[in-house]
Design a protein around this motif. Structure first.
Motif, mmCIF file in Angstrom:
data_model
loop_
_atom_site.group_PDB
_atom_site.id
_atom_site.type_symbol
_atom_site.label_atom_id
_atom_site.label_comp_id
_atom_site.label_asym_id
_atom_site.label_seq_id
_atom_site.Cartn_x
_atom_site.Cartn_y
_atom_site.Cartn_z
ATOM 1 N N ASN A 159 16.627 -0.691 64.127
ATOM 2 C CA ASN A 159 15.955 -1.677 63.441
ATOM 3 C C ASN A 159 16.561 -2.030 61.969
ATOM 4 O OD1 ASN A 159 16.387 -1.780 66.398
ATOM 5 N ND2 ASN A 159 13.658 -2.448 66.019
ATOM 6 N N GLU A 160 17.928 -2.798 62.274
ATOM 7 C CA GLU A 160 17.251 -3.228 60.637
ATOM 8 C C GLU A 160 15.926 -3.926 59.886
ATOM 9 O OE1 GLU A 160 21.072 -5.088 57.701
ATOM 10 O OE2 GLU A 160 20.812 -6.162 59.906
ATOM 11 N N ASN A 161 15.384 -4.484 60.203
ATOM 12 C CA ASN A 161 14.513 -4.871 59.646
ATOM 13 C C ASN A 161 12.961 -3.913 59.234
ATOM 14 O OD1 ASN A 161 13.047 -4.158 61.990
ATOM 15 N ND2 ASN A 161 12.731 -6.175 63.137
ATOM 16 N N SER A 162 13.913 -2.724 59.330
ATOM 17 C CA SER A 162 12.950 -1.330 59.548
ATOM 18 C C SER A 162 13.678 -0.339 58.267
ATOM 19 C CB SER A 162 12.639 -0.893 60.164
ATOM 20 O OG SER A 162 11.398 -1.782 61.187
ATOM 21 N N VAL A 163 14.790 -0.154 58.626
ATOM 22 C CA VAL A 163 15.989 0.650 58.055
ATOM 23 C C VAL A 163 17.013 -0.010 57.681
ATOM 24 C CG1 VAL A 163 14.333 2.894 59.158
ATOM 25 C CG2 VAL A 163 16.697 1.444 59.804
ATOM 26 N N PHE A 164 18.135 0.507 57.054
ATOM 27 C CA PHE A 164 19.221 0.661 56.140
ATOM 28 C C PHE A 164 19.774 1.361 57.181
ATOM 29 C CE2 PHE A 164 22.870 1.564 53.689
ATOM 30 C CZ PHE A 164 22.531 0.559 52.464
ATOM 31 N N GLN A 187 2.061 8.305 56.020
ATOM 32 C CA GLN A 187 3.105 8.002 56.597
ATOM 33 C C GLN A 187 2.194 7.232 57.550
ATOM 34 O OE1 GLN A 187 3.741 11.330 58.569
ATOM 35 N NE2 GLN A 187 4.042 12.880 57.321
ATOM 36 N N ASP A 188 0.529 6.628 57.585
ATOM 37 C CA ASP A 188 0.513 5.663 57.736
ATOM 38 C C ASP A 188 0.836 4.264 57.222
ATOM 39 O OD1 ASP A 188 -1.036 7.204 59.786
ATOM 40 O OD2 ASP A 188 -2.811 7.437 58.471
ATOM 41 N N SER A 189 1.104 4.173 56.315
ATOM 42 C CA SER A 189 1.379 2.786 55.533
ATOM 43 C C SER A 189 2.671 2.091 55.958
ATOM 44 C CB SER A 189 1.931 2.601 54.298
ATOM 45 O OG SER A 189 1.885 1.953 52.596
ATOM 46 N N HIS A 190 2.795 0.677 56.448
ATOM 47 C CA HIS A 190 3.622 0.150 56.636
ATOM 48 C C HIS A 190 3.903 -1.225 56.394
ATOM 49 C CE1 HIS A 190 4.430 3.506 59.789
ATOM 50 N NE2 HIS A 190 2.816 2.843 60.385
ATOM 51 N N VAL A 191 4.098 -1.214 55.054
ATOM 52 C CA VAL A 191 4.057 -2.605 54.310
ATOM 53 C C VAL A 191 4.553 -3.418 54.302
ATOM 54 C CG1 VAL A 191 3.378 -3.402 51.910
ATOM 55 C CG2 VAL A 191 2.600 -1.143 52.349
ATOM 56 N N LYS A 192 4.957 -4.788 54.374
ATOM 57 C CA LYS A 192 6.060 -5.373 54.915
ATOM 58 C C LYS A 192 6.296 -6.453 54.005
ATOM 59 C CE LYS A 192 6.393 -4.555 60.215
ATOM 60 N NZ LYS A 192 6.177 -5.279 61.102
ATOM 61 N N THR A 193 7.554 -7.545 54.347
ATOM 62 C CA THR A 193 7.383 -8.562 53.056
ATOM 63 C C THR A 193 6.841 -10.374 54.443
ATOM 64 O OG1 THR A 193 9.639 -9.034 54.186
ATOM 65 C CG2 THR A 193 9.577 -7.986 52.853
ATOM 66 N N LYS A 194 6.884 -11.109 54.096
ATOM 67 C CA LYS A 194 6.228 -11.894 54.831
ATOM 68 C C LYS A 194 6.950 -12.445 56.365
ATOM 69 C CE LYS A 194 4.465 -15.724 52.585
ATOM 70 N NZ LYS A 194 4.146 -16.217 51.489
ATOM 71 N N ALA A 195 8.226 -11.912 55.886
ATOM 72 C CA ALA A 195 8.598 -11.962 57.317
ATOM 73 C C ALA A 195 8.876 -11.009 57.795
ATOM 74 C CB ALA A 195 10.367 -12.909 56.894
ATOM 75 N N PHE A 208 10.232 -7.988 57.321
ATOM 76 C CA PHE A 208 10.944 -6.058 56.635
ATOM 77 C C PHE A 208 9.862 -5.075 56.116
ATOM 78 C CE2 PHE A 208 14.596 -9.767 56.810
ATOM 79 C CZ PHE A 208 15.071 -9.044 57.021
ATOM 80 N N LEU A 209 10.060 -4.335 56.583
ATOM 81 C CA LEU A 209 9.547 -3.086 56.277
ATOM 82 C C LEU A 209 10.108 -2.862 54.776
ATOM 83 C CD1 LEU A 209 7.162 -1.267 56.795
ATOM 84 C CD2 LEU A 209 9.409 0.688 58.062
ATOM 85 N N LEU A 210 8.797 -2.313 54.062
ATOM 86 C CA LEU A 210 9.367 -2.080 52.360
ATOM 87 C C LEU A 210 8.743 -0.527 51.716
ATOM 88 C CD1 LEU A 210 7.592 -4.749 51.065
ATOM 89 C CD2 LEU A 210 9.955 -4.576 50.720
ATOM 90 N N ASP A 211 8.133 0.521 52.946
ATOM 91 C CA ASP A 211 8.410 1.497 52.322
ATOM 92 C C ASP A 211 9.109 2.561 52.773
ATOM 93 O OD1 ASP A 211 5.171 0.969 52.459
ATOM 94 O OD2 ASP A 211 4.976 1.397 54.111
ATOM 95 N N ASN A 212 8.847 3.288 51.826
ATOM 96 C CA ASN A 212 10.388 4.314 51.432
ATOM 97 C C ASN A 212 11.668 4.614 51.770
ATOM 98 O OD1 ASN A 212 8.357 6.359 50.277
ATOM 99 N ND2 ASN A 212 7.474 6.753 52.839
ATOM 100 N N GLN A 213 12.336 2.424 51.194
ATOM 101 C CA GLN A 213 13.660 2.320 51.823
ATOM 102 C C GLN A 213 14.809 3.281 51.119
ATOM 103 O OE1 GLN A 213 13.956 0.225 53.793
ATOM 104 N NE2 GLN A 213 12.483 0.395 55.319
ATOM 105 N N CYS A 214 16.043 2.571 51.192
ATOM 106 C CA CYS A 214 17.303 3.634 50.687
ATOM 107 C C CYS A 214 17.373 2.710 49.314
ATOM 108 C CB CYS A 214 18.216 3.049 51.993
ATOM 109 S SG CYS A 214 19.993 3.499 50.930
ATOM 110 N N GLY A 237 18.661 -14.829 51.992
ATOM 111 C CA GLY A 237 17.162 -15.046 52.522
ATOM 112 C C GLY A 237 16.564 -14.332 54.203
ATOM 113 N N GLU A 238 15.758 -13.850 54.309
ATOM 114 C CA GLU A 238 15.271 -13.074 55.017
ATOM 115 C C GLU A 238 14.878 -13.785 55.999
ATOM 116 O OE1 GLU A 238 11.272 -10.901 53.939
ATOM 117 O OE2 GLU A 238 10.880 -12.728 53.373
#
Length: 335
Positions: free
Chosen positions: A73-78, A198-206, A208-214, A289-290
């Motif tokens: 899903n785009e909300n998690s990966v590029f 690997q257990d970190s799953h930080v997200k934006t308020k809307a 979207f996953l922020l960890d280790n993105q492209c 706008g997210e």
């Protein structure tokens, strides 16, 4: 914001690199490359009868289709947005795009087994460099990311003045430099977080996953940047309140705004707010706008069927556009 071990925050930790658009000329061949070779899936597919008001399909007055593909899903990966203009015969691809780096063992194996040798540049035990049917370059690393990770590691673009470009992306767009993987010839930039947890799953308020993105890599080249007509566009998410503030900041610093902030979409509760910018080398940038885009980018379980239905229901125009731009209208006109 919660954090894991070895965590770094960008100066704007509520933004994320979402996708990159590519103009394509053969949808079936490109589907084979992205899905059968790289191992991605079709996430969404749409057919449009009219050109996009934000020039998502380029500067063409043509019906077009948009196919989103990715490893999740785009909300998690590029992911990638593959745009096909029905009335366009082909494109001139310039030197603006360098490559995409993907870490995926299966993609490497698929390329060695299934890809026509004419699309393979180099092959060794660590990686294989291949090109898509339209010539886009992909560096495939013979390794896997951790479970649930983002295989698309880096989007690399060429620039004519690295110092000027880095200033634009860091000072104005507030991206952070990955110092460990940068030098005088290339710089890697990112939003979000880098972590070994690997257990970190930080997200934006809307959401979207922020960890280790492209990451976005800018590479210095000694020749002027020629974007041709086959240029792409990178898209970032941000809070909707940031869209106009980014626009004002770019305007105040006398940089280019290609498309002023506007809303896209048919229904009031699904409209997404965007602004389209142009960096010092005219690489296109979309900030969306997210809040509403998070809903709009959900994976469609019927996307594959819609893709094939689009092939059947939308015949190509026999009077296709030819490559070349009418300077008076800045649009590609039929001859």
């Amino acid at each position: 914001m919660s954090s894991g071990s070895s965590l770094q925050e960008s100066t704007s930790d509520n933004r994320r690199l979402l996708h990159f658009t590519m103009k394509i000329t053969d949808r079936l061949a490109v589907r084979h490359f992205f899905c059968d070779i790289l191992g991605m899936k079709i996430l969404r597919h749409e057919e449009m009868d009219f050109a996009c008001a934000a020039q998502c399909n380029g500067d063409f007055v043509s019906p077009w289709s948009k196919t989103m593909v990715g490893y999740g899903n785009e909300n998690s990966v590029f992911v990638f947005e593959l745009n096909y203009n029905y009335d366009v015969e082909g494109y001139e691809y310039g030197n603006d795009f360098s490559s995409v780096t993907i870490r995926n063992r299966q993609a490497v194996g698929n390329a060695r087994q299934l890809l026509d040798k004419k699309f393979i540049e180099t092959d060794n035990s660590q990686s294989i460099i291949v090109r898509s049917p339209d010539g886009h370059r992909f560096i495939l690393i013979n390794d896997d990311v951790s479970p649930g990770g983002n295989p698309v590691q880096c989007l690399s673009l060429n620039v004519s003045n690295l110092k000027k470009s880095v200033d634009y992306y860091t000072r104005l767009l507030e991206m952070k430099i990955n110092e460990k993987e940068s030098d005088d010839n290339h710089v890697k930039l990112y939003y979000g977080l880098t972590t070994t947890n690997q257990d970190s799953h930080v997200k934006t308020k809307a959401g979207f996953l922020l960890d280790n993105q492209c990451q976005l890599e800018l590479i210095q080249v000694e020749t002027p940047i020629n974007r041709g007509t086959g240029y792409g566009r990178k898209a970032f998410s941000c809070p909707i309140s940031d869209v106009e503030s980014i626009e004002k900041l770019i305007e105040n610093n006398e940089h280019t705004i290609l498309v002023p902030s506007m809303e896209l979409g048919d229904l009031p509760d699904s409209k997404v707010k965007v602004v389209i910018l142009s960096d010092p080398d005219e690489h296109e940038i979309c900030f969306v706008g997210e809040e509403n885009y998070f809903k709009a980018c959900e994976t469609d379980p019927d996307a594959e069927n819609k893709f094939y239905k689009g092939l059947e229901n939308k015949p190509d125009d026999p009077n296709k556009y030819v490559i070349g731009e009418d300077e008076s209208t800045k649009q590609h006109d039929k001859q």
